[in-house]
Design a protein around this motif. Structure first.
Motif, short mmCIF file in Angstrom:
data_model
loop_
_atom_site.label_atom_id
_atom_site.label_comp_id
_atom_site.label_asym_id
_atom_site.label_seq_id
_atom_site.Cartn_x
_atom_site.Cartn_y
_atom_site.Cartn_z
N UNK A 67 26.47 22.38 40.66
CA UNK A 67 27.60 22.23 41.57
C UNK A 67 27.73 23.47 42.45
N UNK A 68 28.29 23.28 43.63
CA UNK A 68 28.58 24.40 44.53
C UNK A 68 30.09 24.49 44.64
N UNK A 69 30.63 25.61 44.18
CA UNK A 69 32.07 25.84 44.22
C UNK A 69 32.42 26.54 45.53
N UNK A 70 33.33 25.93 46.30
CA UNK A 70 33.81 26.52 47.55
C UNK A 70 35.15 27.17 47.25
N UNK A 71 35.20 28.48 47.32
CA UNK A 71 36.37 29.24 46.89
C UNK A 71 37.24 29.59 48.10
N UNK A 72 38.52 29.29 47.99
CA UNK A 72 39.47 29.58 49.06
C UNK A 72 39.77 31.07 49.17
N UNK A 73 40.22 31.48 50.35
CA UNK A 73 40.55 32.88 50.62
C UNK A 73 41.50 33.51 49.62
N UNK A 74 42.61 32.84 49.24
CA UNK A 74 43.52 33.46 48.27
C UNK A 74 42.86 33.74 46.92
N UNK A 75 41.98 32.86 46.47
CA UNK A 75 41.28 33.08 45.20
C UNK A 75 40.31 34.27 45.32
N UNK A 76 39.68 34.42 46.48
CA UNK A 76 38.80 35.56 46.71
C UNK A 76 39.60 36.86 46.67
N UNK A 77 40.77 36.83 47.29
CA UNK A 77 41.62 38.02 47.32
C UNK A 77 42.07 38.44 45.92
N UNK A 78 42.35 37.46 45.06
CA UNK A 78 42.82 37.77 43.70
C UNK A 78 41.80 38.58 42.91
N UNK A 79 40.53 38.37 43.15
CA UNK A 79 39.49 39.06 42.38
C UNK A 79 38.83 40.20 43.16
N UNK A 80 39.26 40.43 44.38
CA UNK A 80 38.56 41.40 45.24
C UNK A 80 38.52 42.81 44.66
N UNK A 81 39.51 43.21 43.90
CA UNK A 81 39.51 44.55 43.32
C UNK A 81 38.50 44.68 42.18
N UNK A 82 38.01 43.56 41.67
CA UNK A 82 37.02 43.59 40.58
C UNK A 82 35.59 43.61 41.10
N UNK A 83 35.42 43.53 42.41
CA UNK A 83 34.09 43.58 43.00
C UNK A 83 33.51 44.98 42.92
N UNK A 114 37.26 39.84 52.58
CA UNK A 114 36.98 40.25 51.20
C UNK A 114 35.83 41.25 51.21
N UNK A 115 35.81 42.19 50.27
CA UNK A 115 34.77 43.22 50.30
C UNK A 115 33.35 42.71 50.10
N UNK A 116 33.19 41.56 49.46
CA UNK A 116 31.87 40.96 49.26
C UNK A 116 32.06 39.48 48.95
N UNK A 117 31.60 38.62 49.84
CA UNK A 117 31.73 37.17 49.62
C UNK A 117 31.00 36.77 48.34
N UNK A 118 29.77 37.25 48.17
CA UNK A 118 29.00 36.83 47.00
C UNK A 118 29.65 37.27 45.70
N UNK A 119 30.12 38.50 45.63
CA UNK A 119 30.73 38.99 44.39
C UNK A 119 32.06 38.30 44.10
N UNK A 120 32.93 38.21 45.09
CA UNK A 120 34.24 37.62 44.82
C UNK A 120 34.15 36.12 44.58
N UNK A 121 33.24 35.42 45.25
CA UNK A 121 33.06 33.99 45.00
C UNK A 121 32.56 33.76 43.58
#
Length: 128
Positions: free
Chosen positions: A60-76, A89-96
């Motif tokens: 499956x390919x998960x398409x992640x919305x902007x708010x979900x990316x923002x929630x994890x952006x500090x963990x990148x 977001x600081x890194x699309x691949x990492x936060x997705x």
């Protein structure tokens, strides 16, 4: 759960995405068979190569919305000014990858760059 997060420039090929995934998994002794899915930012939904790579890998390919990316952006682990500008977001691949792998997910390492494609591997649970 193990998820490969994908970031890319416009117009990449399925082969480039698949090569990036395989190269990103290699340092961890993993193969595409160990993946639970691919993930990317919803803004990349028009990048057919990511969908095609998921189909080829039977994932499956998960398409992640902007708010979900923002929630994890500090963990990148990576901070890309290009990604910040384009996706907020600081890194699309990492936060997705982090967002798709679940609340307690973590990156195995920083994203890897393979030409026009970036790939990061996130796990949720025990070390693979």
């Amino acid at each position: 759960m193990i998820v490969a997060g994908i970031g890319c420039r416009k117009g990449v090929s399925r082969e480039q995405v698949m090569a990036a995934v395989e190269s990103a998994l290699e340092p961890y002794g993993l193969s595409p068979d160990s993946l639970s899915g691919l993930a990317t930012a919803r803004l990349k939904a028009s990048e057919q190569a990511i969908i095609e790579a998921g189909n080829a890998l039977r994932l499956p390919v998960f398409l992640v919305d902007g708010p979900a990316l923002q929630l994890v952006s500090l963990r990148g682990l990576t901070r890309s000014t290009a990604s910040l500008s384009a996706a907020g977001t600081p890194s699309v691949s990492e936060t997705a990858a982090l967002a798709a792998a679940g609340q307690k997910s973590r990156l195995l390492g920083p994203r890897s760059v393979h030409g026009p494609v970036t790939c990061a591997i996130a796990v949720n649970g025990e070390e693979p």
